[in-house]
Scaffold this motif. Structure first.
Motif, PDB file in Angstrom:
ATOM      1  N   PRO A 560       8.440  -3.323 -15.930  1.00  0.00           N
ATOM      2  CA  PRO A 560       8.262  -1.566 -15.789  1.00  0.00           C
ATOM      3  C   PRO A 560       9.035  -1.338 -14.195  1.00  0.00           C
ATOM      4  O   PRO A 560       9.759  -2.461 -14.228  1.00  0.00           O
ATOM      5  N   ARG A 561       9.211  -0.116 -13.669  1.00  0.00           N
ATOM      6  CA  ARG A 561       9.923  -0.164 -13.264  1.00  0.00           C
ATOM      7  C   ARG A 561       8.449   0.151 -11.765  1.00  0.00           C
ATOM      8  O   ARG A 561       8.193   0.761 -11.378  1.00  0.00           O
ATOM      9  N   PRO A 562       9.116  -1.564 -10.608  1.00  0.00           N
ATOM     10  CA  PRO A 562       8.799  -0.798  -9.582  1.00  0.00           C
ATOM     11  C   PRO A 562       9.089   0.366  -8.397  1.00  0.00           C
ATOM     12  O   PRO A 562      10.405   1.107  -8.128  1.00  0.00           O
ATOM     13  N   LEU A 563       8.161   0.737  -8.110  1.00  0.00           N
ATOM     14  CA  LEU A 563       8.069   2.631  -6.512  1.00  0.00           C
ATOM     15  C   LEU A 563       7.541   1.830  -5.776  1.00  0.00           C
ATOM     16  O   LEU A 563       6.651   1.405  -5.284  1.00  0.00           O
ATOM     17  N   ARG A 564       8.375   2.091  -4.468  1.00  0.00           N
ATOM     18  CA  ARG A 564       8.112   2.186  -3.602  1.00  0.00           C
ATOM     19  C   ARG A 564       6.478   2.104  -3.140  1.00  0.00           C
ATOM     20  O   ARG A 564       6.264   3.025  -3.519  1.00  0.00           O
ATOM     21  N   ALA A 565       6.035   1.347  -2.352  1.00  0.00           N
ATOM     22  CA  ALA A 565       4.870   1.966  -1.754  1.00  0.00           C
ATOM     23  C   ALA A 565       4.403   3.605  -0.877  1.00  0.00           C
ATOM     24  O   ALA A 565       5.786   3.602   0.104  1.00  0.00           O
ATOM     25  N   GLY A 566       3.954   4.040  -1.376  1.00  0.00           N
ATOM     26  CA  GLY A 566       3.845   5.713  -0.195  1.00  0.00           C
ATOM     27  C   GLY A 566       5.438   6.742  -1.385  1.00  0.00           C
ATOM     28  O   GLY A 566       4.783   7.716  -0.738  1.00  0.00           O
ATOM     29  N   ARG A 567       5.641   6.254  -2.222  1.00  0.00           N
ATOM     30  CA  ARG A 567       6.664   7.153  -2.251  1.00  0.00           C
ATOM     31  C   ARG A 567       5.894   7.767  -3.257  1.00  0.00           C
ATOM     32  O   ARG A 567       4.910   7.947  -4.384  1.00  0.00           O
ATOM     33  N   THR A 568       6.041   9.476  -3.555  1.00  0.00           N
ATOM     34  CA  THR A 568       5.507  10.187  -4.870  1.00  0.00           C
ATOM     35  C   THR A 568       6.130   9.894  -6.066  1.00  0.00           C
ATOM     36  O   THR A 568       6.956  10.005  -5.984  1.00  0.00           O
ATOM     37  N   LEU A 569       4.831  10.461  -6.793  1.00  0.00           N
ATOM     38  CA  LEU A 569       5.450   9.830  -8.209  1.00  0.00           C
ATOM     39  C   LEU A 569       6.402  11.451  -8.417  1.00  0.00           C
ATOM     40  O   LEU A 569       5.620  12.618  -8.845  1.00  0.00           O
TER      41      LEU A 569
END
Length: 592
Positions: A560-569
């Motif tokens: 997977p590609r981790p996305l930081r918390a709270g980031r807009t998809l």
């Protein structure tokens, strides 16, 4: 623009729109508050908002998921597979022991494996161990001098606990088979277009190979018996089926059963119609054959495997359910999205086409619930295009939009199992090609199996929406579905949620996670076409990395590609992907 809720039939309320004079910032806060309150109250309606004058065309969609209770729970084997009996005709059945094929099938387990299709009702079983000698000539696997010699001894040792036979076929043998299959493909197409089918002989040896493949791959075999063998009074002639049942029982094969395939087409295929009540009596007869056989006394029975639910097909189903509704463990039907038309790549992006399945589901459910409320319903044999599919389209990335939407829609509307036609055979609707290479829909199915659990969750969304013009329906080009994350996936703790999103828009879409999903870590699995062919590509990339099998014949790690918390998809245009929201601690997902 309208976003799909968990219930596609839900329509926005005309009196729920806030005033258009609100400032953009105020509007955003009002939406967030409304969404949070709606989520707590279990409100599943869409939350449409009228476009604010002067606001730029940047659509931010707010998304939350109900986490207390699932709206549906489907079968653990929800995504299952089918093999067509034509693999006897074209010779591919003799290659089901291929290590590469078994590896690919194992990746999609647990699942059912249905052995059935248009040639089901022309299948004859013969308990012959050496068909070549009995015919005085070479058998269908004439260039396999000795099937047992093909076995790689080291692989047998690796799978000794299951008694599996895994083969490593020489390249020259595979090349010969591909040439033979190409010739047979023309014969099979001619039969299909003329509706004149030749009989197929299934030997005991062939059945052994089929069961070895299913058992070795972790799949449960469902065998569809020939229903077109008829007595003069039009009742079912069960002699061939009884012989097959006795042989399977002697080998202790764990098999579930069906009878026939698309009985609504028997008049055109055989010149003899079978109505619903007669078919129901045939199923009761099959049940009576199974009960005295100890290993099959409690075997599952599925049917009647009807075609598209037009008026005459619904009448057949109605007659069947009156007689045998309580006999079957699940009611089955088939669906083909594009039937007998010239297909273009943009056809797979039409929302009207994606929505054709919803009406069929309601028709089937209405009849089933009339006679046996709560009976499980399966979609068996779903294909994108008829006549074996369309080259460079049915096997391309573009076809994945139909497939992924089918999985989401069926689970949301309570269909217990969907069986994909086909895992591997002739034509272009399959998941694996004749070089044993996985196609885009295989990778899509693999991601689904790894990430999606059986519990379906309600989605709540809010966003900007166009004003509908008179007489025009706004269809959903952005489709969002939510499930509990697969509890067998040890990369994620129980309580995590997986979203899968289809964006058919030609522009990217931004989604802000709100409510219970706010400020949570997200793992992105974005699937896009790989190569110059674009939507017609037969290769895909996951988060920018091409997906291919490892050199040793194993499946690659799906990173997977981790996305930081709270980031807009940010969802790219004309793509699909999975998004695991970690550590939500969703009550609905914490327990089985």
């Amino acid at each position: 623009m309208r976003v799909l809720c968990a219930f596609p039939e839900a329509m926005p309320s005309s009196n729920s729109r806030p005033s258009a004079c609100l400032a953009p910032g105020t509007l955003y806060l009002a939406l967030l508050l409304h969404l949070s309150l709606s989520s707590q109250a279990g409100d599943r309606r869409l939350l449409p908002v009228e476009r604010v004058p002067g606001l730029k065309e940047k659509t931010l969609i707010l998304l939350d998921v109900s986490t207390k209770n699932p709206v549906r729970t489907v079968n653990e084997n929800f995504l299952s597979l089918q093999l067509d009996p034509s693999i006897i005709h074209d010779g591919w059945l003799d290659f089901l022991s291929s290590k590469r094929l078994v590896t690919l099938a194992r990746g999609l387990s647990p699942a059912f494996l249905r052995f059935g299709g248009k040639r089901t009702d022309f299948l004859q079983f013969q308990n012959l161990r050496n068909p070549a000698k009995s015919r005085g000539g070479p058998g269908p696997d004439y260039y396999l001098k000795n099937y047992e010699d093909d076995i790689v001894r080291s692989d047998v040792a690796l799978d000794k606990q299951k008694g599996c036979k895994i083969a490593q076929h020489p390249d020259v043998m595979l090349e010969l088979q591909r040439e033979k299959a190409a010739q047979m493909h023309l014969v099979l197409l001619k039969e299909q277009f003329s509706n004149t089918y030749s009989n197929l002989i299934l030997t005991a040896r062939s059945l052994d190979k089929l069961y070895n493949f299913a058992d070795c791959s972790g799949l449960h075999l469902i065998f569809a018996l020939n229903a077109l063998r008829r007595n003069p009074n039009n009742s079912w002639n069960s002699s061939s089926a009884l012989s097959l049942l006795k042989y399977s029982a002697s080998k202790k094969y764990n098999i579930s059963w069906e009878l026939g395939n698309e009985p609504n087409n028997y008049r055109t295929m055989h010149g003899r119609a079978v109505n619903g009540s007669q078919l129901g009596k045939d199923y009761i007869q099959l049940k009576s054959l199974l009960q005295p056989i100890r290993i099959y006394s409690r075997a599952s029975l599925y049917g009647p495997n009807i075609g598209r639910p037009r008026k005459n097909v619904i009448a057949l189903l109605d007659g069947f359910m009156k007689v045998a509704g309580s006999t079957v463990d699940a009611v089955t039907w088939q669906h083909c999205y594009i039937d007998g038309r010239v297909v273009k790549v943009m056809d797979f992006l039409k929302t009207r086409l994606l929505d054709t399945l919803s009406d069929q589901i309601r028709k089937i459910q209405k009849v089933v619930n009339t006679y046996t409320p709560g009976k499980k319903i399966w979609l068996e044999g779903v294909v994108t295009t008829s006549a074996g599919g369309t080259n460079n389209l049915s096997d391309s990335y573009a076809a994945g939009f139909l497939w992924l939407n089918t999985l989401g829609m069926l689970a949301n509307q309570g269909i217990d199992v969907v069986i994909r036609h086909s895992f591997f055979d002739h034509g272009y609707n399959h998941l694996v090609d004749q070089n044993f290479n996985p196609l885009p829909d295989y990778w899509l199915s693999l991601l689904y199996k790894r990430l999606i659990g059986p519990k379906v969750l309600a989605v709540h969304v809010a966003g900007l929406q166009r004003k509908p013009r008179p007489g025009r329906v706004i269809r959903d080009k952005l489709r969002i579905y939510a499930h509990c994350t697969n509890h067998h996936n040890h990369n994620y703790v129980r309580g995590s949620i997986t979203l899968f999103i289809i964006n058919l828009h030609r522009s990217r879409k931004k989604i802000k996670l709100a409510g219970t999903l706010r400020d949570k870590l997200v793992h992105q699995y974005l699937l896009q076409p790989y190569g110059q062919e674009g939507l017609k590509s037969k290769s895909v990339q996951l988060n920018g990395q091409p997906l291919v099998m490892v050199d040793d014949g194993t499946l690659p790690e799906l990173k997977p590609r981790p996305l930081r918390a709270g980031r807009t998809l940010v969802i790219p245009p004309v793509t699909m992907g999975f998004y695991v929201v970690k550590n939500v601690n969703a009550l609905a997902c914490r327990y089985r």
